[in-house]
Design a protein around this motif. Sequence first.
Motif: not given
Length: 271
Positions: A235-244
């Motif tokens: 999940l940590h590799s998708k930080q940008e998507l999580a920020n959205v």
Amino acid sequence: MSLTVRASGTLFSPQFSRTFSAPKITLLRFSKPSPSRFTPKINMSSSASAAAAQPIVEHVVLFKVKDDTDPSKVNAMVNGLNGLASLNLTLHLTAGPLYRTRSSPIAFTHLLHSRYSTKDDLSTYTVHPNHLSVVKDSVLPICDDVMAVDWVLDDVQGPVAPPPGSAIRLTFLKLKENLGEESKSEILDVIKGIKGKFAEINQISAGENFSPARAKGYSIASLAVLPGVSELEGLHSKQELANVEKDKVREHLESVIVLDYVVASPQSASL
């Protein structure tokens, strides 16, 4: 230890991360009231499977074990809690040390997650003599703090009992005061929509807490089930998507708790 939590933390990974080095815990086989070794029971009977198409009641309890507690007493608490899986009231029950705390104003150390067919089953479990005995004899003497959150999952997508080795990301949200029902619905819609955006997640459970007395003001809860620790770390590799996703609800949040837990393998001697 007290941690300051900012609403700017993401739904998946607020900026602060702390990993607990939990004491080794031996799980004993507990078949009725016998003191013999036991494997925590996960009820996957036909009734539990059938419940997958029906609403499920989620019950999560967080424990903060006192510093320098004798490991044998911690073992006794965890074994006692897992022994409650033998009650026919439970569809699923697992208890053990947290894998990691990502954000929390309280340094919780352990977790219990259980599922029930109805609120009445949960209520009956709460006052069951076996449960009361474990709480009195094993939990209260060694815990500084306890927090409990209950909510209803409308429909389980996947097994009622997450398989051993599954990783669970739990998120609890304390909302700003005087937030309307429309805003709460918006937050829940965002959380429920996360599964479709993160392939690592097998199951999402989210809802509004219906037992406020022990929830410390946290009114929205979510639980994401992943196949294992590697997917959790992914999940940590998708930080940008999580920020959205975070940006959609950040203005409504006062405080966030994010915890990780791994469902114990029945044969595991330590977690």
